[in-house]
Scaffold this motif. Structure first.
Motif, PDB file in Angstrom:
ATOM      1  N   GLN A 124     -64.198  69.381  14.745  1.00 45.94           N
ATOM      2  CA  GLN A 124     -63.977  70.682  14.116  1.00 45.94           C
ATOM      3  C   GLN A 124     -64.656  71.754  14.953  1.00 45.94           C
ATOM      4  O   GLN A 124     -65.818  71.637  15.330  1.00 45.94           O
ATOM      5  CB  GLN A 124     -64.556  70.684  12.704  1.00 45.94           C
ATOM      6  N   ALA A 125     -63.925  72.837  15.255  1.00 47.94           N
ATOM      7  CA  ALA A 125     -64.436  73.830  16.181  1.00 47.94           C
ATOM      8  C   ALA A 125     -65.408  74.802  15.521  1.00 47.94           C
ATOM      9  O   ALA A 125     -66.512  75.029  16.005  1.00 47.94           O
ATOM     10  CB  ALA A 125     -63.278  74.600  16.822  1.00 47.94           C
ATOM     11  N   ASP A 126     -64.998  75.421  14.436  1.00 46.03           N
ATOM     12  CA  ASP A 126     -65.818  76.430  13.769  1.00 46.03           C
ATOM     13  C   ASP A 126     -66.427  75.807  12.519  1.00 46.03           C
ATOM     14  O   ASP A 126     -65.705  75.412  11.600  1.00 46.03           O
ATOM     15  CB  ASP A 126     -64.956  77.646  13.408  1.00 46.03           C
ATOM     16  N   VAL A 127     -67.748  75.723  12.477  1.00 51.84           N
ATOM     17  CA  VAL A 127     -68.418  75.119  11.313  1.00 51.84           C
ATOM     18  C   VAL A 127     -68.854  76.171  10.303  1.00 51.84           C
ATOM     19  O   VAL A 127     -69.529  75.844   9.331  1.00 51.84           O
ATOM     20  CB  VAL A 127     -69.628  74.273  11.755  1.00 51.84           C
ATOM     21  N   PHE A 128     -68.496  77.432  10.546  1.00 52.08           N
ATOM     22  CA  PHE A 128     -68.754  78.543   9.627  1.00 52.08           C
ATOM     23  C   PHE A 128     -70.244  78.898   9.601  1.00 52.08           C
ATOM     24  O   PHE A 128     -71.039  78.328  10.329  1.00 52.08           O
ATOM     25  CB  PHE A 128     -68.203  78.245   8.225  1.00 52.08           C
ATOM     26  N   SER A 129     -70.611  79.852   8.765  1.00 47.62           N
ATOM     27  CA  SER A 129     -71.977  80.368   8.765  1.00 47.62           C
ATOM     28  C   SER A 129     -72.929  79.389   8.097  1.00 47.62           C
ATOM     29  O   SER A 129     -72.522  78.461   7.386  1.00 47.62           O
ATOM     30  CB  SER A 129     -72.018  81.712   8.033  1.00 47.62           C
ATOM     31  N   ALA A 130     -74.228  79.634   8.303  1.00 47.64           N
ATOM     32  CA  ALA A 130     -75.240  78.766   7.704  1.00 47.64           C
ATOM     33  C   ALA A 130     -75.189  78.818   6.185  1.00 47.64           C
ATOM     34  O   ALA A 130     -75.421  77.805   5.511  1.00 47.64           O
ATOM     35  CB  ALA A 130     -76.622  79.179   8.204  1.00 47.64           C
ATOM     36  N   ASP A 131     -74.868  79.987   5.634  1.00 46.31           N
ATOM     37  CA  ASP A 131     -74.780  80.102   4.172  1.00 46.31           C
ATOM     38  C   ASP A 131     -73.556  79.370   3.627  1.00 46.31           C
ATOM     39  O   ASP A 131     -73.614  78.734   2.571  1.00 46.31           O
ATOM     40  CB  ASP A 131     -74.729  81.576   3.764  1.00 46.31           C
ATOM     41  N   ALA A 132     -72.432  79.461   4.339  1.00 45.27           N
ATOM     42  CA  ALA A 132     -71.207  78.831   3.869  1.00 45.27           C
ATOM     43  C   ALA A 132     -71.238  77.311   4.046  1.00 45.27           C
ATOM     44  O   ALA A 132     -70.551  76.585   3.339  1.00 45.27           O
ATOM     45  CB  ALA A 132     -69.997  79.410   4.597  1.00 45.27           C
ATOM     46  N   ASN A 133     -72.034  76.853   5.001  1.00 46.38           N
ATOM     47  CA  ASN A 133     -72.091  75.416   5.307  1.00 46.38           C
ATOM     48  C   ASN A 133     -73.564  74.986   5.360  1.00 46.38           C
ATOM     49  O   ASN A 133     -74.109  74.713   6.426  1.00 46.38           O
ATOM     50  CB  ASN A 133     -71.394  75.160   6.639  1.00 46.38           C
ATOM     51  N   PRO A 134     -74.231  74.919   4.218  1.00 45.81           N
ATOM     52  CA  PRO A 134     -75.693  74.729   4.209  1.00 45.81           C
ATOM     53  C   PRO A 134     -76.168  73.347   4.629  1.00 45.81           C
ATOM     54  O   PRO A 134     -77.315  73.195   5.043  1.00 45.81           O
ATOM     55  CB  PRO A 134     -76.068  75.018   2.751  1.00 45.81           C
ATOM     56  N   HIS A 135     -75.317  72.307   4.528  1.00 48.65           N
ATOM     57  CA  HIS A 135     -75.767  70.950   4.840  1.00 48.65           C
ATOM     58  C   HIS A 135     -74.899  70.261   5.883  1.00 48.65           C
ATOM     59  O   HIS A 135     -75.054  69.070   6.135  1.00 48.65           O
ATOM     60  CB  HIS A 135     -75.785  70.105   3.566  1.00 48.65           C
ATOM     61  N   ASN A 136     -73.960  70.991   6.481  1.00 49.42           N
ATOM     62  CA  ASN A 136     -73.014  70.476   7.484  1.00 49.42           C
ATOM     63  C   ASN A 136     -71.946  69.563   6.888  1.00 49.42           C
ATOM     64  O   ASN A 136     -71.355  68.736   7.594  1.00 49.42           O
ATOM     65  CB  ASN A 136     -73.738  69.748   8.628  1.00 49.42           C
ATOM     66  N   PHE A 137     -71.664  69.734   5.599  1.00 49.55           N
ATOM     67  CA  PHE A 137     -70.614  68.952   4.963  1.00 49.55           C
ATOM     68  C   PHE A 137     -69.427  69.806   4.521  1.00 49.55           C
ATOM     69  O   PHE A 137     -68.562  69.320   3.779  1.00 49.55           O
ATOM     70  CB  PHE A 137     -71.166  68.170   3.763  1.00 49.55           C
ATOM     71  N   TYR A 138     -69.363  71.059   4.985  1.00 43.65           N
ATOM     72  CA  TYR A 138     -68.195  71.885   4.696  1.00 43.65           C
ATOM     73  C   TYR A 138     -67.221  71.697   5.848  1.00 43.65           C
ATOM     74  O   TYR A 138     -67.369  72.271   6.909  1.00 43.65           O
ATOM     75  CB  TYR A 138     -68.589  73.354   4.535  1.00 43.65           C
ATOM     76  N   TRP A 139     -66.206  70.865   5.620  1.00 50.48           N
ATOM     77  CA  TRP A 139     -65.270  70.511   6.681  1.00 50.48           C
ATOM     78  C   TRP A 139     -63.923  71.146   6.420  1.00 50.48           C
ATOM     79  O   TRP A 139     -63.377  71.085   5.320  1.00 50.48           O
ATOM     80  CB  TRP A 139     -65.103  68.993   6.760  1.00 50.48           C
ATOM     81  N   GLN A 140     -63.374  71.752   7.466  1.00 48.08           N
ATOM     82  CA  GLN A 140     -62.055  72.380   7.364  1.00 48.08           C
ATOM     83  C   GLN A 140     -61.283  72.034   8.628  1.00 48.08           C
ATOM     84  O   GLN A 140     -61.412  72.702   9.654  1.00 48.08           O
ATOM     85  CB  GLN A 140     -62.180  73.893   7.184  1.00 48.08           C
ATOM     86  N   LEU A 141     -60.513  70.981   8.551  1.00 54.02           N
ATOM     87  CA  LEU A 141     -59.759  70.505   9.706  1.00 54.02           C
ATOM     88  C   LEU A 141     -58.346  71.061   9.648  1.00 54.02           C
ATOM     89  O   LEU A 141     -57.423  70.425   9.141  1.00 54.02           O
ATOM     90  CB  LEU A 141     -59.758  68.970   9.729  1.00 54.02           C
ATOM     91  N   ASP A 142     -58.190  72.279  10.148  1.00 50.12           N
ATOM     92  CA  ASP A 142     -56.876  72.921  10.161  1.00 50.12           C
ATOM     93  C   ASP A 142     -56.778  73.830  11.375  1.00 50.12           C
ATOM     94  O   ASP A 142     -57.731  73.985  12.143  1.00 50.12           O
ATOM     95  CB  ASP A 142     -56.611  73.682   8.855  1.00 50.12           C
ATOM     96  N   ARG A 143     -55.633  74.464  11.535  1.00 52.81           N
ATOM     97  CA  ARG A 143     -55.387  75.258  12.735  1.00 52.81           C
ATOM     98  C   ARG A 143     -56.174  76.555  12.760  1.00 52.81           C
ATOM     99  O   ARG A 143     -56.340  77.169  13.821  1.00 52.81           O
ATOM    100  CB  ARG A 143     -53.890  75.566  12.880  1.00 52.81           C
ATOM    101  N   PHE A 144     -56.689  77.009  11.612  1.00 52.14           N
ATOM    102  CA  PHE A 144     -57.444  78.264  11.598  1.00 52.14           C
ATOM    103  C   PHE A 144     -58.883  78.036  12.077  1.00 52.14           C
ATOM    104  O   PHE A 144     -59.378  78.773  12.926  1.00 52.14           O
ATOM    105  CB  PHE A 144     -57.417  78.879  10.195  1.00 52.14           C
TER     106      PHE A 144
END
Length: 416
Positions: A216-236
């Motif tokens: 996954q390229a963009d892991v989003f901000s620290a607030d949006a992904n606090p534990h590294n488990f916010y995964w979004q595997l898509d073209r965006f």
């Protein structure tokens, strides 16, 4: 010999031999232990013999900005990292298999944000206060070490952009380069972030190695992904494709390695000039590590001596904040007689922002930032290290709006 004499002789033997056995079995002094908590009455060794290695390291750092930057002052930063390495062949009979999980808790003030305002982050452990997973993966090796396949959660800077000699320095720019922190994706999967993906490596022999990963390229901000488990595997969010080609000359009198790398990003991210979103990106870089002098030693592979490293890279200016990057430096392992595990280093880093990234900044060399670092790592015991550090950051943030920063620091690490 009467009964009393036999008893006396037996007692003498026991009293004479037993202390010798106890002395032979006595553990070494605490300062000579490999870990601060010791061998747990031999249980640590038993676990490792069965393929289970427990890891725990505490790092505490204090930083002071003496001049320039945002403000003078001090900041304290600390991190606890822990995890498990499992050799599944020893543990379960799974030939070539391994498992790893590492986690960290970081807290304290970020000196680059609070004090210097620099793109070159003063500390390699700087991160927003958080509890995060860095690794949760399974790995399989085939044909010995000829082919490796890994899948799970991991961070890209554990395998890519790595310079062995640059690892001594504390400034984060000598780890995951500023070039890659300032490119699309906006938040790459490098410390303190991690992302799901797959990794493979091929070593055909002769010093060659090719490794690649897709994650996954963009892991989003620290607030949006606090534990590294916010995964979004898509073209965006996109996918990050990392590739490196290595050539090592380990059998040479003075060994070294050269690496060529390329990163490709398939996501949509904001242009640095604020003109909107752009699709895709690419970054290219090269690395050289070379031993320049080896101290005379019976061990032909001794690391004692002088090493040199250099890394450089570039990225398209229409979709990146940082477009060119270069760092170099020298390290000496065992600089003081009798202290073979110590390390000393002098390093230099240079980066240039794109026109969009430098928009609105002031100065004669807009977008240019440099760092000079001098460091010494003293291995006090096998489990405890102290590292005083001095950094001089020229034009923090790439602008003359902030004065040149002079930073002193002390890092302490304890392996439990």
């Amino acid at each position: 010999m009467n009964a009393f004499s036999r008893i006396a002789l037996a007692a003498a033997i026991v009293l004479g031999v037993a202390p010798a056995r106890a002395q032979d079995a006595a553990p070494p002094p605490w300062m000579e232990w490999d870990y601060a908590t010791g061998d747990w009455d031999n249980n640590r060794t038993l676990l490792e013999d069965r393929g289970i290695k427990l890891l725990a390291t505490y790092t505490g750092q204090i930083w002071g900005n003496l001049a320039g930057g945002i403000q003078t002052g001090a900041a304290y930063l600390q991190m606890l990292e822990f995890g498990v390495d499992a050799d599944l062949e020893k543990a379960l009979g799974w030939k070539g298999g391994s498992f790893r999980t590492t986690w960290f808790y970081v807290t304290g003030e970020q000196p680059s944000i609070a004090l210097t305002g620099s793109n070159f982050a003063v500390s390699g452990i700087e991160a927003p206060p958080s509890f995060r997973a860095l690794d949760i993966w399974l790995q399989q090796r085939f044909g010995g070490d000829a082919f490796t396949l890994r899948a799970g959660l991991f961070n890209a800077d554990a395998d890519f952009t790595v310079s062995d000699y640059a690892a001594l320095f504390l400034n984060a720019g000598f780890g995951w380069p500023v070039l890659l922190s300032g490119t699309s994706p906006d938040n790459p999967p490098a410390y303190p972030f991690a992302a799901p993906g797959v990794f493979c490596a091929v070593e055909p022999g002769g010093g060659w190695r090719f490794q690649a990963a897709a994650m996954q390229a963009d892991v989003f901000s620290a607030d949006a992904n606090p534990h590294n488990f916010y995964w979004q595997l898509d073209r965006f969010a996109g996918f990050l494709f990392l590739n490196e080609l290595h050539y090592r000359w380990d059998k040479a009198k003075l060994p070294g390695v050269a690496k060529l790398g390329a990163l490709f990003d398939s996501g949509y991210h904001g242009a640095p000039d604020g003109s909107g979103n752009v699709w895709g990106n690419a970054t290219f870089y090269g690395i050289v590590d070379q031993m320049l002098y080896r101290e005379p030693s019976p061990d032909a592979a001794s690391p004692q001596g002088l090493g040199w490293f250099a890394r450089c890279g570039f990225a398209p200016p229409d979709r990146n904040i940082v477009v060119t990057y270069f760092d170099t430096g020298f390290t000496y392992t065992g600089p003081i007689p009798g202290r073979d595990d110590d390390g000393a280093g002098l390093g230099f880093g240079w980066s240039q922002l794109s026109p969009g990234g430098a928009e609105g900044l002031e100065g004669g060399s807009v977008g240019l930032e440099m760092v000079f670092e001098a460091t010494y790592q003293a291995q006090i015991t096998p489990w405890f290290a102290l590292q005083p550090d001095l950094q001089f950051i020229v034009q923090p943030g790439g602008s003359a709006q902030l004065g040149n920063a002079l930073v002193v620091g002390l890092s302490a690490s304890i392996a439990f």
